[in-house]
Design a protein around this motif. Structure first.
Motif, PDB file in Angstrom:
ATOM      1  N   UNK A 214       0.818  -1.218   0.000  1.00  0.00           N
ATOM      2  CA  UNK A 214       0.000   0.000   0.000  1.00  0.00           C
ATOM      3  C   UNK A 214       0.855   1.273   0.000  1.00  0.00           C
ATOM      4  N   UNK A 215       2.128   1.115   0.411  1.00  0.00           N
ATOM      5  CA  UNK A 215       3.018   2.279   0.411  1.00  0.00           C
ATOM      6  C   UNK A 215       3.661   2.539  -0.951  1.00  0.00           C
ATOM      7  N   UNK A 216       3.523   1.572  -1.874  1.00  0.00           N
ATOM      8  CA  UNK A 216       4.161   1.734  -3.188  1.00  0.00           C
ATOM      9  C   UNK A 216       3.430   2.840  -3.956  1.00  0.00           C
ATOM     10  N   UNK A 217       4.175   3.814  -4.517  1.00  0.00           N
ATOM     11  CA  UNK A 217       3.522   4.882  -5.268  1.00  0.00           C
ATOM     12  C   UNK A 217       2.675   4.287  -6.390  1.00  0.00           C
ATOM     13  N   UNK A 218       1.464   4.800  -6.523  1.00  0.00           N
ATOM     14  CA  UNK A 218       0.583   4.306  -7.580  1.00  0.00           C
ATOM     15  C   UNK A 218      -0.365   3.220  -7.109  1.00  0.00           C
ATOM     16  N   UNK A 219      -0.254   2.827  -5.827  1.00  0.00           N
ATOM     17  CA  UNK A 219      -1.156   1.793  -5.294  1.00  0.00           C
ATOM     18  C   UNK A 219      -2.187   2.443  -4.384  1.00  0.00           C
ATOM     19  N   UNK A 220      -3.455   2.087  -4.609  1.00  0.00           N
ATOM     20  CA  UNK A 220      -4.489   2.579  -3.687  1.00  0.00           C
ATOM     21  C   UNK A 220      -4.653   1.613  -2.527  1.00  0.00           C
ATOM     22  N   UNK A 221      -4.817   0.339  -2.859  1.00  0.00           N
ATOM     23  CA  UNK A 221      -4.957  -0.654  -1.792  1.00  0.00           C
ATOM     24  C   UNK A 221      -4.655  -2.045  -2.338  1.00  0.00           C
TER      25      UNK A 221
ATOM     26  N   UNK B 200       0.407 -20.496  -2.418  1.00  0.00           N
ATOM     27  CA  UNK B 200       1.290 -19.505  -3.022  1.00  0.00           C
ATOM     28  C   UNK B 200       0.812 -18.114  -2.637  1.00  0.00           C
ATOM     29  N   UNK B 201       1.726 -17.310  -2.088  1.00  0.00           N
ATOM     30  CA  UNK B 201       1.376 -15.939  -1.694  1.00  0.00           C
ATOM     31  C   UNK B 201       1.067 -15.126  -2.954  1.00  0.00           C
ATOM     32  N   UNK B 202      -0.092 -14.483  -2.977  1.00  0.00           N
ATOM     33  CA  UNK B 202      -0.558 -13.773  -4.165  1.00  0.00           C
ATOM     34  C   UNK B 202      -1.137 -12.424  -3.770  1.00  0.00           C
ATOM     35  N   UNK B 203      -0.775 -11.382  -4.511  1.00  0.00           N
ATOM     36  CA  UNK B 203      -1.289 -10.051  -4.190  1.00  0.00           C
ATOM     37  C   UNK B 203      -2.284  -9.612  -5.251  1.00  0.00           C
ATOM     38  N   UNK B 204      -3.354  -8.984  -4.809  1.00  0.00           N
ATOM     39  CA  UNK B 204      -4.332  -8.384  -5.716  1.00  0.00           C
ATOM     40  C   UNK B 204      -4.341  -6.882  -5.387  1.00  0.00           C
ATOM     41  N   UNK B 205      -4.071  -6.072  -6.409  1.00  0.00           N
ATOM     42  CA  UNK B 205      -3.781  -4.662  -6.163  1.00  0.00           C
ATOM     43  C   UNK B 205      -4.743  -3.764  -6.944  1.00  0.00           C
ATOM     44  N   UNK B 206      -5.159  -2.686  -6.301  1.00  0.00           N
ATOM     45  CA  UNK B 206      -5.943  -1.641  -6.978  1.00  0.00           C
ATOM     46  C   UNK B 206      -5.022  -0.448  -7.195  1.00  0.00           C
TER      47      UNK B 206
ATOM     48  N   UNK C 164      -3.897   3.367  -7.974  1.00  0.00           N
ATOM     49  CA  UNK C 164      -4.408   4.671  -7.588  1.00  0.00           C
ATOM     50  C   UNK C 164      -4.437   5.549  -8.831  1.00  0.00           C
ATOM     51  N   UNK C 165      -5.621   5.646  -9.436  1.00  0.00           N
ATOM     52  CA  UNK C 165      -5.756   6.338 -10.714  1.00  0.00           C
ATOM     53  C   UNK C 165      -5.140   7.721 -10.706  1.00  0.00           C
ATOM     54  N   UNK C 166      -5.220   8.410  -9.571  1.00  0.00           N
ATOM     55  CA  UNK C 166      -4.767   9.793  -9.533  1.00  0.00           C
ATOM     56  C   UNK C 166      -3.265   9.973  -9.460  1.00  0.00           C
ATOM     57  N   UNK C 167      -2.555   8.937  -9.134  1.00  0.00           N
ATOM     58  CA  UNK C 167      -1.136   9.121  -8.849  1.00  0.00           C
ATOM     59  C   UNK C 167      -0.291   9.318 -10.097  1.00  0.00           C
ATOM     60  N   UNK C 168      -0.808   8.899 -11.231  1.00  0.00           N
ATOM     61  CA  UNK C 168      -0.065   9.121 -12.469  1.00  0.00           C
ATOM     62  C   UNK C 168       0.934   8.025 -12.784  1.00  0.00           C
ATOM     63  N   UNK C 169       1.282   7.192 -11.821  1.00  0.00           N
ATOM     64  CA  UNK C 169       2.241   6.120 -12.097  1.00  0.00           C
ATOM     65  C   UNK C 169       1.466   4.853 -12.475  1.00  0.00           C
ATOM     66  N   UNK C 170       1.866   4.214 -13.564  1.00  0.00           N
ATOM     67  CA  UNK C 170       1.233   2.963 -13.968  1.00  0.00           C
ATOM     68  C   UNK C 170       1.983   1.820 -13.317  1.00  0.00           C
ATOM     69  N   UNK C 171       1.760   1.646 -12.026  1.00  0.00           N
ATOM     70  CA  UNK C 171       2.497   0.610 -11.303  1.00  0.00           C
ATOM     71  C   UNK C 171       2.140  -0.763 -11.885  1.00  0.00           C
ATOM     72  N   UNK C 172       3.157  -1.625 -12.031  1.00  0.00           N
ATOM     73  CA  UNK C 172       2.899  -2.974 -12.550  1.00  0.00           C
ATOM     74  C   UNK C 172       3.495  -4.028 -11.603  1.00  0.00           C
ATOM     75  N   UNK C 173       3.367  -5.294 -12.016  1.00  0.00           N
ATOM     76  CA  UNK C 173       3.815  -6.396 -11.147  1.00  0.00           C
ATOM     77  C   UNK C 173       5.296  -6.239 -10.777  1.00  0.00           C
ATOM     78  N   UNK C 174       6.117  -5.913 -11.783  1.00  0.00           N
ATOM     79  CA  UNK C 174       7.559  -5.799 -11.533  1.00  0.00           C
ATOM     80  C   UNK C 174       7.847  -4.689 -10.520  1.00  0.00           C
ATOM     81  N   UNK C 175       7.101  -3.600 -10.613  1.00  0.00           N
ATOM     82  CA  UNK C 175       7.339  -2.477  -9.695  1.00  0.00           C
ATOM     83  C   UNK C 175       6.980  -2.863  -8.264  1.00  0.00           C
ATOM     84  N   UNK C 176       5.895  -3.619  -8.119  1.00  0.00           N
ATOM     85  CA  UNK C 176       5.482  -4.061  -6.773  1.00  0.00           C
ATOM     86  C   UNK C 176       6.556  -4.983  -6.193  1.00  0.00           C
TER      87      UNK C 176
END
Ligand code: MCA
Ligand code: AMP
Length: 509
Positions: free
Chosen positions: A422-429, A443-449, A451-463
């Protein structure tokens, strides 16, 4: 327990034969029982010289080695509190543990010494020593020239012998304080229940920073005066090759699925075996059945927790080993299936398993409120596991009331990972779940929303890049998915079950 120190209890079972081995180390220096007093006495002398007194914590984050076991025994002799840490923990995680445990000494791997010095200094730890997988380092060097300290500190049953950290549902790890009585009673009960006999030889491939490999496996062997063939880790080929010399083997379910995947593993390798044990995570009935079909052995599945040691076991003798169940409460453990208020439910109904007995820990280090939350007024500890109990007392674990993922036998609390994601820029929750995994069970798996407003297109690699270095590898998601919103119930709570259903096939072979 009548012994005044756990080491004394073990020592009363050391074989008289001067050649009898405690640890047999393929490709390494074996440890005879006859050397234990001297070797642990030297380590005790070193720790004593550094001011380690009864009750002081010694935090240890090292690769598996015979010296690490000797260090544990030396701490028992001094009455010091042994605090082992998973080697996968990062500097961030270690900083928390050192700050919380407040040890007098921190023993780390030589390759981690530089970062350890910095972290230890920040936490006010007086001494940092190193121990390598081959036994080298400043710990062994410091102890080498010393005369063994002839000490076995007089302790009471209620004194803390070890603190083992377990992750918490709120994201903060909790140190479970295990007393001499907890460790001794569980060891003696399991030793008797699993029918240890003279001449038993254990093959040991588990890590020794958790209850399973350190206490369940090694304590039983010590109480039996048995030899343990001591491997640095789990490798199916090595285990298959050494099993013909062993009679007892303990593993997490992943060990068994990996053995079944190994082409050389079969009945021949198991010819001398008396007992295969499994635990730390659910053993699938299909694994149990495939193992029986391949080897003729019916694995004894048992169930436990860091806070309680072992709670139940399938029978070794005098009863059926039933796949998918964890057997009966141990003779000195009382277990009940209860509703949300701690009232016992009728047999057959599903509720939370609660336990009481000499195995149940003293509480969480420095966390009296957390401790209080997890005990009922009548002294029962709330395990957080959902279970049913049959008319005859047989227990089946059917799920978890706690939000926990168990991957390859390691516990992962989603909250800890969600907070970091949740602290990663571009992540809402985010929401982290465990999905069926053919190797690790879950297997540990993350599902991410995003944050449309942040401007960063965060992807799997960034997380994943953001987590790397901050979170132990085994806790890091194997996959990250993105959704527009998380499914929630009317109360606003994320419906993790729905996510588990939606992504259920992610890791199917
Ligand atoms: C390693 N990795 C893992 C795990 N282990 N990922 C998820 N879950 C894991 N458990 C990562 C590695 O960092 C690596 O990442 C990748 O997965 C593959 O590594 P691999 O070489 O296959 O792993 P390994 O070194 O062979 O380890 C797998 C293992 C090990 C042997 C199953 O995890 C293990 O020894 N587990 C036992 C845990 C245990 O003892 N639990 C008892 C807790 P990359 O490729 O990206 O670098 S005590 C307890 O629970 C209670 C009290 C009880 O009831 O016993
Ligand atoms: P830990 O905190 O590492 O001690 O993990 C304890 C948890 O592992 C328990 O609360 C259970 O959820 C799980 N566990 C251990 N053994 C078994 C088993 N045989 N079957 C199902 N779950 C298990």
């Amino acid at each position: 327990m009548t012994a005044r120190n756990l080491y004394d209890l073990f020592r009363s079972h050391f074989p008289q034969d001067p050649d009898a081995l405690f640890l047999e180390v393929p490709d390494g220096q074996s440890v005879p029982y006859a050397a234990l007093d001297g070797e642990t006495g030297r380590l005790a002398a070193l720790l004593d010289g550094l001011g380690v007194a009864a009750g002081d914590r010694v935090v240890v984050q090292v690769d598996k080695s015979p010296t690490a076991v000797l260090l544990y025994l030396a701490c028992l002799r001094l009455g010091a509190v042994y605090v082992p840490l998973n080697t996968a923990y990062t500097a961030d995680e270690v900083a928390y543990f050192l700050g919380d445990a407040g040890p007098r000494v921190f023993v780390c791997r030589p390759q981690d010494a530089e970062r350890a010095q910095a972290v230890a200094a920040a936490a006010g730890v007086a001494h940092v020593l190193t121990l390598a997988a081959d036994g080298g380092g400043t710990l062994a060097a410091g102890a080498a020239g010393l005369a063994p300290l002839d000490v076995v500190a007089e302790r009471s049953c209620d004194d803390v012998a070890a603190i083992l950290y377990t992750s918490g549902t709120t994201g903060r790890s909790k140190g479970a304080m295990l007393t001499l009585e907890n460790l001794a009673s569980n060891a003696q009960t399991l030793h008797a229940l699993w029918g240890w006999v003279p001449g038993d030889v254990q093959l040991h491939a588990l890590p020794i920073f958790h209850v399973h490999g350190l206490f369940v496996a090694l304590h039983c062997a010590l109480l039996n005066g048995s030899t343990t063939i001591f491997l640095p880790g789990f490798d199916p080929a090595r285990v298959t090759g050494l099993l013909p010399r062993a009679t007892v083997f303990m593993g997490v379910p992943t060990f068994y699925t990996r053995l079944l995947d190994h082409p050389d593993f079969g009945a021949g390798a198991c010819a001398s075996m008396r007992l295969f044990l499994a635990g730390s995570a659910p053993l699938l009935a299909e694994t149990f059945d495939a193992f029986t079909a391949r080897t003729g052995h019916r694995i004894v599945e048992r169930y436990g927790m860091t806070e309680t040691g072992m709670i139940t076991s399938n029978p070794y003798a005098g009863g059926e080993r039933v796949a998918g169940t964890v057997g009966y409460p141990l003779p000195d453990v009382i277990a009940r299936v209860a509703d949300g208020d701690g009232h016992e439910l009728p047999r057959g109904e599903t509720g939370v398993l609660e336990v009481k007995g000499p195995n149940v820990f003293k509480g969480y280090w420095n966390m009296p409120e957390k401790t209080a939350e997890e005990f009922r007024r009548d002294g029962f500890f709330i395990t957080g596991d959902m279970a049913t109990m049959a008319e005859d007392g047989r227990v089946t674990i059917v799920g978890r009331a706690k939000d926990l993922v168990i991957s390859g036998g390691y516990n992962v609390y989603p909250k800890e990972i969600e907070l970091l994601i949740d602290e990663v820029p571009g992540v809402r929750e985010s929401a982290v779940v465990g999905l069926p995994h053919p190797d690790f069970g879950e297997g540990v798996t993350a599902v991410v929303v995003r944050d449309g407003g942040a401007g960063t297109e965060v992807d799997e690699a960034a997380i994943l890049a953001a987590l790397d270095g901050h979170l132990a590898k085994f806790k890091q998601p194997k996959r990250v998915f993105f959704v527009d919103e998380l499914p929630r119930n009317t109360m606003g709570k994320v419906q993790k079950n729905e996510l588990r259903t939606r992504y259920a096939d992610t890791y199917r072979r």
